[in-house]
Motif scaffolding. Structure first.
Motif, PDB file in Angstrom:
ATOM      1  N   TYR A  15       9.120 -12.448  31.383  1.00  0.00           N
ATOM      2  CA  TYR A  15      10.543 -12.295  31.686  1.00  0.00           C
ATOM      3  C   TYR A  15      10.803 -11.290  32.811  1.00  0.00           C
ATOM      4  CZ  TYR A  15      15.389 -10.874  31.224  1.00  0.00           C
ATOM      5  OH  TYR A  15      16.681 -10.558  31.487  1.00  0.00           O
ATOM      6  N   PHE A  16      10.213 -10.119  32.731  1.00  0.00           N
ATOM      7  CA  PHE A  16      10.534  -9.066  33.697  1.00  0.00           C
ATOM      8  C   PHE A  16      10.119  -9.428  35.116  1.00  0.00           C
ATOM      9  CE2 PHE A  16      10.391  -6.745  29.657  1.00  0.00           C
ATOM     10  CZ  PHE A  16      11.694  -6.294  29.653  1.00  0.00           C
ATOM     11  N   THR A  17       8.969 -10.036  35.280  1.00  0.00           N
ATOM     12  CA  THR A  17       8.565 -10.418  36.635  1.00  0.00           C
ATOM     13  C   THR A  17       9.382 -11.606  37.133  1.00  0.00           C
ATOM     14  OG1 THR A  17       6.763 -11.753  35.743  1.00  0.00           O
ATOM     15  CG2 THR A  17       6.230  -9.516  36.457  1.00  0.00           C
ATOM     16  N   ASN A  18       9.651 -12.573  36.264  1.00  0.00           N
ATOM     17  CA  ASN A  18      10.475 -13.713  36.679  1.00  0.00           C
ATOM     18  C   ASN A  18      11.883 -13.256  37.063  1.00  0.00           C
ATOM     19  OD1 ASN A  18       8.463 -15.662  36.266  1.00  0.00           O
ATOM     20  ND2 ASN A  18       8.982 -15.844  34.124  1.00  0.00           N
ATOM     21  N   PHE A  19      12.402 -12.281  36.363  1.00  0.00           N
ATOM     22  CA  PHE A  19      13.747 -11.771  36.622  1.00  0.00           C
ATOM     23  C   PHE A  19      13.863 -11.199  38.035  1.00  0.00           C
ATOM     24  CE2 PHE A  19      17.032  -8.425  36.261  1.00  0.00           C
ATOM     25  CZ  PHE A  19      18.100  -9.216  35.879  1.00  0.00           C
ATOM     26  N   THR A  20      12.784 -10.642  38.570  1.00  0.00           N
ATOM     27  CA  THR A  20      12.795 -10.052  39.906  1.00  0.00           C
ATOM     28  C   THR A  20      12.532 -11.078  41.010  1.00  0.00           C
ATOM     29  OG1 THR A  20      10.438  -9.501  39.908  1.00  0.00           O
ATOM     30  CG2 THR A  20      11.960  -7.846  38.998  1.00  0.00           C
ATOM     31  N   GLY A  21      12.320 -12.331  40.631  1.00  0.00           N
ATOM     32  CA  GLY A  21      12.021 -13.365  41.617  1.00  0.00           C
ATOM     33  C   GLY A  21      10.539 -13.574  41.846  1.00  0.00           C
ATOM     34  N   HIS A  22       9.704 -12.816  41.138  1.00  0.00           N
ATOM     35  CA  HIS A  22       8.261 -12.977  41.239  1.00  0.00           C
ATOM     36  C   HIS A  22       7.816 -13.946  40.147  1.00  0.00           C
ATOM     37  CE1 HIS A  22       8.972  -9.117  43.226  1.00  0.00           C
ATOM     38  NE2 HIS A  22       7.907  -9.418  43.936  1.00  0.00           N
ATOM     39  N   PRO A  23       7.351 -15.120  40.518  1.00  0.00           N
ATOM     40  CA  PRO A  23       6.931 -16.078  39.496  1.00  0.00           C
ATOM     41  C   PRO A  23       5.685 -15.574  38.781  1.00  0.00           C
ATOM     42  CG  PRO A  23       6.280 -16.841  41.653  1.00  0.00           C
ATOM     43  CD  PRO A  23       7.114 -15.612  41.863  1.00  0.00           C
ATOM     44  N   MET A  39      -3.946 -13.884  30.043  1.00  0.00           N
ATOM     45  CA  MET A  39      -3.949 -13.259  31.352  1.00  0.00           C
ATOM     46  C   MET A  39      -2.635 -13.634  32.038  1.00  0.00           C
ATOM     47  SD  MET A  39      -6.580 -13.835  34.545  1.00  0.00           S
ATOM     48  CE  MET A  39      -6.314 -15.593  34.662  1.00  0.00           C
ATOM     49  N   GLN A  40      -2.066 -12.700  32.751  1.00  0.00           N
ATOM     50  CA  GLN A  40      -0.864 -12.995  33.528  1.00  0.00           C
ATOM     51  C   GLN A  40      -1.228 -13.134  34.989  1.00  0.00           C
ATOM     52  OE1 GLN A  40       2.428 -10.304  33.153  1.00  0.00           O
ATOM     53  NE2 GLN A  40       3.282 -11.465  31.460  1.00  0.00           N
ATOM     54  N   ILE A  41      -0.704 -14.171  35.585  1.00  0.00           N
ATOM     55  CA  ILE A  41      -0.836 -14.376  37.025  1.00  0.00           C
ATOM     56  C   ILE A  41       0.555 -14.175  37.605  1.00  0.00           C
ATOM     57  CG2 ILE A  41      -1.343 -16.027  38.854  1.00  0.00           C
ATOM     58  CD1 ILE A  41      -3.355 -17.321  36.943  1.00  0.00           C
ATOM     59  N   ARG A  45       7.255 -13.136  45.698  1.00  0.00           N
ATOM     60  CA  ARG A  45       8.586 -13.680  45.422  1.00  0.00           C
ATOM     61  C   ARG A  45       8.694 -15.130  45.882  1.00  0.00           C
ATOM     62  NH1 ARG A  45      13.528  -9.690  46.086  1.00  0.00           N
ATOM     63  NH2 ARG A  45      14.406 -11.580  45.240  1.00  0.00           N
ATOM     64  N   TYR A  46       9.202 -15.945  44.973  1.00  0.00           N
ATOM     65  CA  TYR A  46       9.484 -17.360  45.215  1.00  0.00           C
ATOM     66  C   TYR A  46       8.242 -18.206  45.499  1.00  0.00           C
ATOM     67  CZ  TYR A  46      13.941 -15.038  45.728  1.00  0.00           C
ATOM     68  OH  TYR A  46      15.020 -14.237  45.529  1.00  0.00           O
ATOM     69  N   ALA A  47       7.062 -17.699  45.211  1.00  0.00           N
ATOM     70  CA  ALA A  47       5.817 -18.448  45.437  1.00  0.00           C
ATOM     71  C   ALA A  47       5.386 -19.147  44.145  1.00  0.00           C
ATOM     72  CB  ALA A  47       4.727 -17.522  45.958  1.00  0.00           C
ATOM     73  N   ASP A  48       6.302 -19.892  43.557  1.00  0.00           N
ATOM     74  CA  ASP A  48       6.025 -20.576  42.297  1.00  0.00           C
ATOM     75  C   ASP A  48       4.810 -21.499  42.396  1.00  0.00           C
ATOM     76  OD1 ASP A  48       8.927 -19.904  42.601  1.00  0.00           O
ATOM     77  OD2 ASP A  48       8.969 -20.500  40.494  1.00  0.00           O
ATOM     78  N   CYS A  49       4.709 -22.235  43.477  1.00  0.00           N
ATOM     79  CA  CYS A  49       3.594 -23.180  43.640  1.00  0.00           C
ATOM     80  C   CYS A  49       2.245 -22.470  43.623  1.00  0.00           C
ATOM     81  CB  CYS A  49       3.753 -23.984  44.931  1.00  0.00           C
ATOM     82  SG  CYS A  49       5.106 -25.169  44.847  1.00  0.00           S
ATOM     83  N   ASP A  50       2.174 -21.279  44.196  1.00  0.00           N
ATOM     84  CA  ASP A  50       0.922 -20.517  44.193  1.00  0.00           C
ATOM     85  C   ASP A  50       0.510 -20.139  42.776  1.00  0.00           C
ATOM     86  OD1 ASP A  50       0.941 -20.675  46.952  1.00  0.00           O
ATOM     87  OD2 ASP A  50       1.682 -18.620  47.230  1.00  0.00           O
TER      88      ASP A  50
END
Length: 84
Positions: A15-23, A39-41, A45-50
């Motif tokens: 939640y916290f990373t997604n909230f900042t725009g970092h997928p 593990m969290q990847i 910002r906005y690099a959802d595909c990566d």
């Protein structure tokens, strides 16, 4: 698998990373001492595909579906294994 899940479970770990725009994605990463670990990847910002590509690659290199059976069959009696 026919089991009902809570709607909050899927996104609360990222939640916290997604909230900042970092997928970010939280993915199964194996077992440690008989317990599953994740593990969290986190991407730029906005690099959802990566993030999705990295998650997919990790899953291809380290399949995890068999861990479900390991977890399902383990004992939930921790009273004998915990020492305070």
């Amino acid at each position: 698998m026919g089991c009902e899940t809570r709607s909050l479970i899927g996104w609360c770990l990222t939640y916290f990373t997604n909230f900042t725009g970092h997928p970010s994605a939280s993915i199964p990463a194996g077992m440690v001492d008989g317990l599953p670990v994740g593990m969290q990847i986190i991407g730029q910002r906005y690099a959802d595909c990566d993030v999705l590509a990295a998650s997919s690659t990790f899953e291809q290199l380290r399949p995890w579906q068999h861990i479900y059976e390991t977890c399902r069959n383990r004992s939930l009696d921790y009273s004998t294994s915990l020492s305070l």
